[in-house]
Design an enzyme around this catalytic site. Structure first.
Site, PDB file in Angstrom:
ATOM      1  N   CYS A   1       1.237  -0.833   0.168  1.00 34.52           N
ATOM      2  CA  CYS A   1      -0.353  -0.017  -0.032  1.00 34.52           C
ATOM      3  C   CYS A   1       0.831   1.184   0.152  1.00 34.52           C
ATOM      4  O   CYS A   1       0.524   2.249  -0.526  1.00 34.52           O
ATOM      5  CB  CYS A   1      -0.958   0.301   1.053  1.00 34.52           C
ATOM      6  SG  CYS A   1      -1.939  -1.165   1.630  1.00 34.52           S
TER       7      CYS A   1
ATOM      8  N   ARG B   1      -0.329   4.419  -2.566  1.00 29.86           N
ATOM      9  CA  ARG B   1      -1.278   4.289  -3.900  1.00 29.86           C
ATOM     10  C   ARG B   1      -2.385   3.781  -3.056  1.00 29.86           C
ATOM     11  O   ARG B   1      -3.579   3.907  -4.047  1.00 29.86           O
ATOM     12  CB  ARG B   1      -0.885   2.740  -4.770  1.00 29.86           C
ATOM     13  CG  ARG B   1      -0.739   1.657  -3.610  1.00 29.86           C
ATOM     14  CD  ARG B   1      -0.649   0.087  -4.972  1.00 29.86           C
ATOM     15  NE  ARG B   1      -0.766  -0.906  -3.326  1.00 29.86           N
ATOM     16  CZ  ARG B   1      -1.895  -1.633  -3.341  1.00 29.86           C
ATOM     17  NH1 ARG B   1      -2.833  -0.878  -4.287  1.00 29.86           N
ATOM     18  NH2 ARG B   1      -2.040  -2.593  -2.823  1.00 29.86           N
TER      19      ARG B   1
END
Length: 264
Positions: free
Chosen positions: A146, A166
């Site tokens: 992530c 992200r």
């Protein structure tokens, strides 16, 4: 942590309703940035209590290059348990990519060692980056990164860090990630003989899960308190030499914990 609360409020008011991998559903926006001057205190959320032990041990686990939850469990940390297989393995996740990125010719790159060397010997370089997003190995990861990419920047004697995340679970994940990378900035600054400057958090898909909305509203009803200070053992000069006992949090006076379910 007004910056964080502003993001939460914005997503509640303006987020688009979207489906997601977990089937929970989210309110989501795309693109957001927050900046924290680390001279102002350690950016640990005060509108709910965070488990600092988990934040510190997870970062040390990343830096070990570890991808098995055994170390975490031995230290009372369970945040990765839901994704591990029956042997505790997670596949080639963060620690593997940070410390043993595999090249096309079969060699490996220790991105953290490379980062420290670059900051010490070529501080003005624009290549002080570490990536956890390896397209060739994403399919084998229990959970793709992530927080995918971070970059360091030196100006004078100040070291700053920017993270690109992200996928940003605003209620549960983002407060951990802010604290983790702020701590990493303090550690890297110390071993490179620099002062910690700013931590910049940049998010891609920034979302509140639909089963976290009531908790988010409760948090927004609380008044932020003064930030704590993170004291780092000044005797540690090797980025791989830090231990849990080298960190001491002072002045942390948060509001009570708010329970919320993790979307797996």
């Amino acid at each position: 942590m007004k910056q964080y609360l502003d993001l939460m409020r914005h997503v509640l008011d303006h987020g688009d309703r979207k489906s997601d991998r977990t089937g929970t559903g989210t309110l989501s926006i795309f693109g957001w940035q927050m900046r924290f001057n680390l001279d102002d205190g350690f950016p640990l959320l005060t509108t709910k209590k965070l488990h600092t032990r988990s934040i510190i041990h997870e970062l040390l686990w990343f830096l070990r290059g570890d991808t098995n939850i055994r170390y975490l469990n031995e230290n009372g940390v369970s945040i990765w348990d839901d994704w591990a297989d029956e042997n505790g393995d997670l596949g080639p996740v963060y620690g593997k990519q940070w410390r043993r990125w595999e090249t096309a010719n079969g060699a490996t790159i220790d991105q953290i060692a490379q980062l420290i060397d670059g900051l010490k010997h070529n501080p003005d370089s624009r290549r002080h980056l570490v990536s956890a997003w390896n397209p060739g190995e994403v399919a084998g990861m229990a959970l793709p990164p992530c927080h995918a990419l971070f970059q360091f920047y030196v100006a004078g004697d100040r070291l700053s860090c920017q993270l690109y995340q992200r996928s940003a679970d605003i209620f549960l994940g983002v407060p951990f990630n802010i604290a983790s990378y702020a701590l990493l900035t303090l550690m890297v600054a110390q071993v490179c003989g620099l002062r910690a400057g700013d931590f910049v958090w940049t998010g891609g898909d920034c979302h509140l899960y639909l089963n976290h909305l009531d908790q988010a509203r409760l948090q927004l009803s609380r008044q932020p308190r003064a930030l704590p200070r993170m004291i780092v053992n000044p005797g540690v000069t090797d980025i791989f030499g830090f231990r849990f006992e080298d960190f001491r949090l002072e002045g942390y006076d948060p509001h009570p914990h708010i329970k919320a379910e993790v979307a797996v």
